[in-house]
Design an enzyme around this catalytic site. Structure first.
Site, PDB file in Angstrom:
ATOM      1  CB  ILE A   6      -1.020   0.055   1.172  1.00  0.00           C
ATOM      2  CG1 ILE A   6      -0.329  -0.064   2.521  1.00  0.00           C
ATOM      3  CG2 ILE A   6      -2.105  -0.985   1.004  1.00  0.00           C
ATOM      4  CD1 ILE A   6      -1.281   0.264   3.677  1.00  0.00           C
ATOM      5  N   GLY A   9       8.186   3.982   1.693  1.00  0.00           N
ATOM      6  CA  GLY A   9       8.943   5.099   2.221  1.00  0.00           C
ATOM      7  C   GLY A   9      10.385   4.988   1.760  1.00  0.00           C
ATOM      8  CB  ALA A  10      13.402   6.935   2.625  1.00  0.00           C
ATOM      9  CD  GLU A  11      14.928   3.598   7.500  1.00  0.00           C
ATOM     10  OE1 GLU A  11      15.493   2.572   7.913  1.00  0.00           O
ATOM     11  OE2 GLU A  11      14.507   4.491   8.237  1.00  0.00           O
ATOM     12  CB  ALA A  12       9.809   0.384   5.384  1.00  0.00           C
ATOM     13  CB  ILE A  14       3.624   0.065   4.041  1.00  0.00           C
ATOM     14  CG1 ILE A  14       4.666   1.045   4.580  1.00  0.00           C
ATOM     15  CG2 ILE A  14       2.511  -0.200   5.053  1.00  0.00           C
ATOM     16  CD1 ILE A  14       5.288   0.674   5.895  1.00  0.00           C
ATOM     17  CG  ASP A 115      13.061  11.180   8.857  1.00  0.00           C
ATOM     18  OD1 ASP A 115      13.365  12.296   8.393  1.00  0.00           O
ATOM     19  OD2 ASP A 115      12.707  10.226   8.137  1.00  0.00           O
TER      20      ASP A 115
HETATM   21  N1  LIG Z   1       0.584   2.011  10.478  1.00  0.00           N
HETATM   22  C1  LIG Z   1       0.416   2.440   9.219  1.00  0.00           C
HETATM   23  N2  LIG Z   1      -0.798   2.430   8.642  1.00  0.00           N
HETATM   24  C2  LIG Z   1      -0.966   2.841   7.371  1.00  0.00           C
HETATM   25  N3  LIG Z   1       0.014   3.298   6.589  1.00  0.00           N
HETATM   26  C3  LIG Z   1       1.258   3.353   7.101  1.00  0.00           C
HETATM   27  C4  LIG Z   1       1.528   2.920   8.440  1.00  0.00           C
HETATM   28  N4  LIG Z   1       2.846   3.083   8.671  1.00  0.00           N
HETATM   29  C5  LIG Z   1       3.368   3.576   7.527  1.00  0.00           C
HETATM   30  N5  LIG Z   1       2.437   3.753   6.568  1.00  0.00           N
HETATM   31  C6  LIG Z   1       2.655   4.270   5.195  1.00  0.00           C
HETATM   32  O1  LIG Z   1       3.888   3.803   4.701  1.00  0.00           O
HETATM   33  C7  LIG Z   1       4.787   4.853   4.412  1.00  0.00           C
HETATM   34  C8  LIG Z   1       6.203   4.497   4.845  1.00  0.00           C
HETATM   35  O2  LIG Z   1       6.246   4.238   6.224  1.00  0.00           O
HETATM   36  P1  LIG Z   1       7.397   4.751   7.170  1.00  0.00           P
HETATM   37  O3  LIG Z   1       7.201   4.140   8.502  1.00  0.00           O
HETATM   38  O4  LIG Z   1       7.474   6.229   7.127  1.00  0.00           O
HETATM   39  O5  LIG Z   1       8.680   4.088   6.501  1.00  0.00           O
HETATM   40  P2  LIG Z   1      10.031   4.717   5.888  1.00  0.00           P
HETATM   41  O6  LIG Z   1      11.023   4.495   6.938  1.00  0.00           O
HETATM   42  O7  LIG Z   1      10.290   3.906   4.670  1.00  0.00           O
HETATM   43  O8  LIG Z   1       9.805   6.150   5.583  1.00  0.00           O
HETATM   44  C9  LIG Z   1       4.219   6.050   5.130  1.00  0.00           C
HETATM   45  O9  LIG Z   1       4.511   7.227   4.449  1.00  0.00           O
HETATM   46  C10 LIG Z   1       2.725   5.765   5.170  1.00  0.00           C
HETATM   47  O10 LIG Z   1       2.132   6.217   3.972  1.00  0.00           O
HETATM   48 MG   LIG Z   2       8.987   7.659   6.605  1.00  0.00          MG
END
Ligand SMILES: Nc1ncnc2c1ncn2[C@@H]1O[C@H](COP(=O)(O)OP(=O)(O)O)[C@@H](O)[C@H]1O
Ligand SMILES: [Mg+2]
Lengths: 200, 325
Positions: A6, A9-12, A14, A115
């Site tokens: 769905i 992000g930069a690291e992960a 989802i 961050d």
């Molecule tokens: N608990 C959650 N429920 C729904 N969407 C989420 C959730 N956590 C993260 N996301 C979505 O995934 C994206 C990346 O998550 P994030 O934790 O910021 O990872 P990264 O370290 O890659 O930036 C977020 O920008 C958000 O859109």
């Molecule tokens: Mg993030």
């Protein structure tokens, strides 16, 4: 059962899933090909562990963060939030006031985020704001770390948004004076170093 | 328009000629750096002695004479005062003698824009990595159009980190490239990795690497230092890309000559389907052509400066340089 991706992000990456019938997401810290394997594995493990620990702490103190359902080596299962992040939504100004209040709350329990940008603030359908992405967070009472959270937000948004954010932060924080003072100091530190042996 | 650009911010004295955005020549000499590093006053003397000759050869390569030149640009900063002064005085002399407009140019903007215009990127995230600076940049229109600093080093530039390490490891004073050579076939071991949001610091990493020289194979230290430092700036750049939703990456500045860093940025681009560009080394090393290219854009945008206002600024930050085009 893990279904579709769905978000990213930069690291992960989802994915959507369910844990015991609770709508959930898997935050998978994916392998980064640009880093050599050992460093990459180290970073992904350490941040996943840290994120789980600090999310649990923040949750227990009543900060709006997703709950941790399961922890694996490079993966977290979190309660799913329905909405979008502030860098994509371009939300009303109220959201930035909330962002300031929530950062104050986080700092008051001695957590720095590491961050704190609009990409890591999620606004749900009911207008509630959530803080996500705690891989760079620290449990600390360092004024410097807290000031850096504010600096990062300041550089990531426009003037008007920052004003609302900073005002709400100042109101909510237990130590806003010291922290905002440090912010000024950080900004005044000339960061440009005279080039000695320069390469370009 | 035919514009002459003069670069003299540090050890290089460079002169380039650009005509309607096309680079006709790019000549340079380099002050020889010994183990002690650069001595600003000596480098400035060196530049002054070579200025005439380099201008002549840049004109000759372009097949032009001074009479054909319709504008002149010079590096206003950042850089070393005595060195900047030579370029400034040379440009002022030319502008006065031939009654042509003069443009003071930001050095970093030169590196960035010569690359951006060459590849035709509209709105990139720039990873600018040089000796004294390491920054993550992107356009903003707030107040005036310029490169906003999303993240940067909180202490030394990544180039200076590599230089300092090279000196401690008793390598040839060929900066980053001698570290890269030493790092070949090195093995990785853990080093301090410090990224905060889109900012980073290098002194902890440097101190650790120097300490490790005592009891580790130098090639392993060089390899681990390079891998860690490059991974840090790459991660910060990746965060800026995801935050801003921009889809072009420009790698620029002296350290952008590193093959490994370029490879790493390419892998990030591939993973997200972003476009990535790194200019030929000639434009990542200090050079006059980049100053000519930006000066020409400035002239076209009506940004020439009255000669008496043409100063230098050793700490001229890229985020205060207007990009009016
Ligand atoms: N608990 C959650 N429920 C729904 N969407 C989420 C959730 N956590 C993260 N996301 C979505 O995934 C994206 C990346 O998550 P994030 O934790 O910021 O990872 P990264 O370290 O890659 O930036 C977020 O920008 C958000 O859109
Ligand atoms: Mg993030």
């Amino acid at each position: 059962m893990v279904t579709g991706k769905i978000s990213e992000g930069a690291e992960a990456v989802i994915y959507e899933t369910e844990v015991l019938d609770i709508p959930a997401v898997v935050k998978d810290r994916i392998k980064k090909e640009y880093r050599i394997a050992k460093l990459d594995d180290e970073i992904r493990r350490a941040r996943t562990k840290k994120e789980a620990r600090i999310l649990a702490l923040a949750s227990s103190k009543g900060v709006n963060v997703p709950r941790v359902l399961l922890v694996e080596e490079h993966r977290l299962y979190l309660t799913k939030l329905d909405g979008g992040t502030l860098n994509v939504l371009k939300p009303s100004k109220k959201a930035f006031g909330d962002a300031g209040r929530m950062l104050a709350k986080l700092h008051n329990i001695n957590v720095s985020h590491g961050d704190y940008t609009p990409a890591n603030l999620l606004l749900d359908k009911s207008g509630r704001l959530w803080i996500i992405d705690f891989g760079l967070a620290e449990i600390t009472n360092s004024v410097e770390e807290k000031a850096l959270d504010i600096l990062l937000m300041k550089r990531s948004v426009g003037k008007a948004e920052y004003r609302d954010f900073a005002e709400a932060y100042a109101k909510g924080s237990d130590r806003s004076e010291g922290i905002l003072e440090r912010l000024g100091e950080i900004e005044r530190r000339g960061r440009y170093q005279t080039r000695t042996l320069l390469t370009g | 328009m035919v514009v002459l650009g003069i670069e003299s911010s540090a050890h290089t004295f460079g002169v380039g000629v650009s005509e309607n955005g096309k680079i006709l020549s790019n000549e340079k000499v380099m002050y020889p750096i010994g183990a002690g590093g650069i001595i600003p006053a000596k480098a400035a003397d060196f530049h002054a002695e070579n200025a005439n000759q380099i201008i002549k050869s840049a004109l000759a390569k372009a097949g032009l004479t001074m009479g054909d030149i319709t504008g002149v640009g010079y590096t206003r900063g950042p850089g070393l005062g005595p060195c900047l002064r030579i370029g400034q005085l040379t440009a002022k002399t030319i502008a006065a003698k031939y009654s042509i407009p003069i443009m003071p140019v930001n050095h970093a903007l030169g590196h960035i824009e010569v690359a951006r215009l060459a590849v035709g990127f509209k709105d990139p995230i720039v990873l600018y990595v040089s000796g004294g600076n390491s920054q993550i940049l992107g356009f903003t229109e707030e107040k005036f159009k310029h490169y906003h600093i999303y993240g940067e080093t909180f202490d030394i530039g990544i180039g200076n980190m590599l230089d300092s390490f090279a000196r401690e490891a008793k390598l040839n004073p060929a900066w980053g490239s001698s570290v890269a050579k030493l790092a070949e076939n090195g093995k990785y071991f853990d080093m301090p990795y410090t990224v905060k949001g889109m900012d980073f610091t290098f002194t902890g990493l440097l101190t650790n690497a120097v300490k490790c020289l005592a009891d580790h194979d130098p090639k392993d230290v060089a390899f681990s230092l390079q891998e860690t430092g490059f991974a840090m700036v790459c991660e910060a750049a990746e965060r800026a890309l995801l935050l801003t939703k921009k889809r072009e990456i420009l790698l620029s500045g002296g350290v952008a000559q590193s093959k490994r860093l370029s490879e790493m940025m390419n892998l990030i681009a591939k993973a997200h389907s972003f476009r990535m560009y790194n200019a030929p080394n000639e434009y990542n090393a200090d050079n006059g052509a980049m100053i000519a290219v930006v000066a020409e854009k400035m002239l076209d945008a009506g940004m020439q400066k009255p000669i008496e206002k043409c100063d230098i600024n050793q700490k001229y930050r890229v985020d205060s340089a207007e990009v009016r085009w």
